[in-house]
Write a protein that holds these residues in place. Sequence first.
Motif, PDB file in Angstrom:
ATOM      1  N   VAL A  98       0.859  -1.189   0.000  1.00 26.42           N
ATOM      2  CA  VAL A  98       0.000   0.000   0.000  1.00 26.42           C
ATOM      3  C   VAL A  98       0.889   1.230   0.000  1.00 26.42           C
ATOM      4  O   VAL A  98       1.762   1.381   0.866  1.00 26.42           O
ATOM      5  CB  VAL A  98      -0.928   0.012   1.229  1.00 26.42           C
ATOM      6  CG1 VAL A  98      -1.790   1.269   1.220  1.00 26.42           C
ATOM      7  CG2 VAL A  98      -1.805  -1.235   1.238  1.00 26.42           C
ATOM      8  N   VAL A  99       0.691   2.128  -0.974  1.00 23.56           N
ATOM      9  CA  VAL A  99       1.482   3.355  -1.077  1.00 23.56           C
ATOM     10  C   VAL A  99       0.542   4.560  -1.078  1.00 23.56           C
ATOM     11  O   VAL A  99      -0.662   4.418  -1.280  1.00 23.56           O
ATOM     12  CB  VAL A  99       2.352   3.360  -2.350  1.00 23.56           C
ATOM     13  CG1 VAL A  99       3.334   2.206  -2.334  1.00 23.56           C
ATOM     14  CG2 VAL A  99       1.482   3.283  -3.610  1.00 23.56           C
ATOM     15  N   GLY A 100       1.119   5.754  -0.885  1.00 27.25           N
ATOM     16  CA  GLY A 100       0.303   6.968  -0.870  1.00 27.25           C
ATOM     17  C   GLY A 100       0.013   7.404   0.554  1.00 27.25           C
ATOM     18  O   GLY A 100       0.265   6.682   1.523  1.00 27.25           O
ATOM     19  N   VAL A 105      -8.396   4.205  -1.696  1.00 22.69           N
ATOM     20  CA  VAL A 105      -7.651   3.627  -2.814  1.00 22.69           C
ATOM     21  C   VAL A 105      -8.165   4.209  -4.132  1.00 22.69           C
ATOM     22  O   VAL A 105      -9.365   4.181  -4.410  1.00 22.69           O
ATOM     23  CB  VAL A 105      -7.791   2.094  -2.833  1.00 22.69           C
ATOM     24  CG1 VAL A 105      -7.105   1.504  -4.067  1.00 22.69           C
ATOM     25  CG2 VAL A 105      -7.198   1.489  -1.568  1.00 22.69           C
ATOM     26  N   THR A 106      -7.249   4.749  -4.928  1.00 18.18           N
ATOM     27  CA  THR A 106      -7.615   5.319  -6.228  1.00 18.18           C
ATOM     28  C   THR A 106      -7.010   4.553  -7.390  1.00 18.18           C
ATOM     29  O   THR A 106      -7.362   4.804  -8.539  1.00 18.18           O
ATOM     30  CB  THR A 106      -7.162   6.784  -6.306  1.00 18.18           C
ATOM     31  OG1 THR A 106      -5.746   6.859  -6.060  1.00 18.18           O
ATOM     32  CG2 THR A 106      -7.901   7.636  -5.270  1.00 18.18           C
ATOM     33  N   ASP A 107      -6.087   3.639  -7.108  1.00 15.11           N
ATOM     34  CA  ASP A 107      -5.453   2.891  -8.193  1.00 15.11           C
ATOM     35  C   ASP A 107      -4.913   1.572  -7.651  1.00 15.11           C
ATOM     36  O   ASP A 107      -4.513   1.486  -6.484  1.00 15.11           O
ATOM     37  CB  ASP A 107      -4.308   3.710  -8.814  1.00 15.11           C
ATOM     38  CG  ASP A 107      -3.720   3.009 -10.043  1.00 15.11           C
ATOM     39  OD1 ASP A 107      -4.498   2.683 -10.954  1.00 15.11           O
ATOM     40  OD2 ASP A 107      -2.497   2.781 -10.069  1.00 15.11           O
ATOM     41  N   ALA A 108      -4.921   0.546  -8.520  1.00 16.75           N
ATOM     42  CA  ALA A 108      -4.374  -0.762  -8.156  1.00 16.75           C
ATOM     43  C   ALA A 108      -3.626  -1.316  -9.363  1.00 16.75           C
ATOM     44  O   ALA A 108      -4.086  -1.198 -10.501  1.00 16.75           O
ATOM     45  CB  ALA A 108      -5.494  -1.710  -7.735  1.00 16.75           C
ATOM     46  N   SER A 109      -2.454  -1.886  -9.108  1.00 16.06           N
ATOM     47  CA  SER A 109      -1.643  -2.459 -10.184  1.00 16.06           C
ATOM     48  C   SER A 109      -1.085  -3.806  -9.740  1.00 16.06           C
ATOM     49  O   SER A 109      -0.867  -4.040  -8.547  1.00 16.06           O
ATOM     50  CB  SER A 109      -0.506  -1.512 -10.578  1.00 16.06           C
ATOM     51  OG  SER A 109       0.354  -1.278  -9.473  1.00 16.06           O
ATOM     52  N   TYR A 110      -0.846  -4.685 -10.744  1.00 14.12           N
ATOM     53  CA  TYR A 110      -0.346  -6.031 -10.440  1.00 14.12           C
ATOM     54  C   TYR A 110       0.865  -6.338 -11.297  1.00 14.12           C
ATOM     55  O   TYR A 110       0.839  -6.168 -12.521  1.00 14.12           O
ATOM     56  CB  TYR A 110      -1.441  -7.066 -10.705  1.00 14.12           C
ATOM     57  CG  TYR A 110      -1.003  -8.490 -10.458  1.00 14.12           C
ATOM     58  CD1 TYR A 110      -0.756  -8.933  -9.169  1.00 14.12           C
ATOM     59  CD2 TYR A 110      -0.839  -9.379 -11.514  1.00 14.12           C
ATOM     60  CE1 TYR A 110      -0.346 -10.240  -8.920  1.00 14.12           C
ATOM     61  CE2 TYR A 110      -0.430 -10.689 -11.277  1.00 14.12           C
ATOM     62  CZ  TYR A 110      -0.175 -11.115  -9.982  1.00 14.12           C
ATOM     63  OH  TYR A 110       0.223 -12.399  -9.736  1.00 14.12           O
ATOM     64  N   THR A 120      -2.735   2.092  -4.366  1.00 16.95           N
ATOM     65  CA  THR A 120      -2.343   3.488  -4.173  1.00 16.95           C
ATOM     66  C   THR A 120      -3.457   4.250  -3.457  1.00 16.95           C
ATOM     67  O   THR A 120      -4.584   4.330  -3.947  1.00 16.95           O
ATOM     68  CB  THR A 120      -2.056   4.171  -5.526  1.00 16.95           C
ATOM     69  OG1 THR A 120      -1.006   3.460  -6.185  1.00 16.95           O
ATOM     70  CG2 THR A 120      -1.642   5.618  -5.322  1.00 16.95           C
ATOM     71  N   MET A 121      -3.118   4.802  -2.293  1.00 20.54           N
ATOM     72  CA  MET A 121      -4.067   5.620  -1.534  1.00 20.54           C
ATOM     73  C   MET A 121      -3.893   7.058  -2.024  1.00 20.54           C
ATOM     74  O   MET A 121      -3.059   7.814  -1.514  1.00 20.54           O
ATOM     75  CB  MET A 121      -3.774   5.512  -0.046  1.00 20.54           C
ATOM     76  CG  MET A 121      -3.686   4.079   0.470  1.00 20.54           C
ATOM     77  SD  MET A 121      -5.266   3.239   0.521  1.00 20.54           S
ATOM     78  CE  MET A 121      -5.887   3.820   2.086  1.00 20.54           C
TER      79      MET A 121
END
Length: 259
Positions: A98-100, A105-110, A120-121
């Motif tokens: 978890v970053v930000g 949460v506004t974005d998620a990546s794999y 991403t917070m």
Amino acid sequence: MANIAFKKGLLANLPSTYTEGTIYVTTDERAMYLDVDNSTRIRLGDFQEFANLSALQSNTNPSTTALYYITDLNVLAKWNGSAYVQINLDTGATSVEVVGSGNAVTDASYDAASRKLTLTMGATYTTADDVDSAITTAVGNLGDKEPDVPYANVKEYVDEKIADVVAGSIEGLGNLASKDEVAESDLEATLAAKINGKADVGTDDDEATADTVKGAKKYAEAEADAAEAAAKAYADGLVGALDVADSAVATQLVSAVSE
């Protein structure tokens, strides 16, 4: 056609040399092997099951034609001649980051290579605690309804104070009972004046007819000046009426009075 011979024993005792036409039955794994010729051995069925990876790696006679299943890992593997190779690739995330600095949460990546899911917070929204804090700051300390028992909320506080007023007691209003005026910005000017008992002071330029303190002062001064002038004129008239020619009168000490 070659002769067929049947032999049985533990897998660990399976001969390392091949004898064409020999069938081996391994009693511990309940499997069958056939030496096709003097250089090739096959496992009939070519499927073996092991409880865990350690058990698989303890297999002393792996076959390149067999399919191996590891129960606790739910993994299929084959022997490539020197090592076991997993054939059903792993899927799904193995770690989450978890970053930000926000709280939403506004974005998620794999990342398929590292199998890491990154969240991403990127936004910050008002929480229930934020609202409670703002209300507390705006309202202030309501005090206790009873000793060591605070009011549950603002509504409970207001309801009780209204009940006190209806019942004829304003003692329960606390600080509200000491208020002797209402801000004029909150009411119409005329209503504020009636409630607060306040008048418009006005300016020194106000006429005597102005509805201000300065106007009333000019009106009072004008009335006082007029009253003084009228009184003086009236007195002068009375005194003037007393004027007579002064001449001696026999047997009188004073014969006339003049101003």
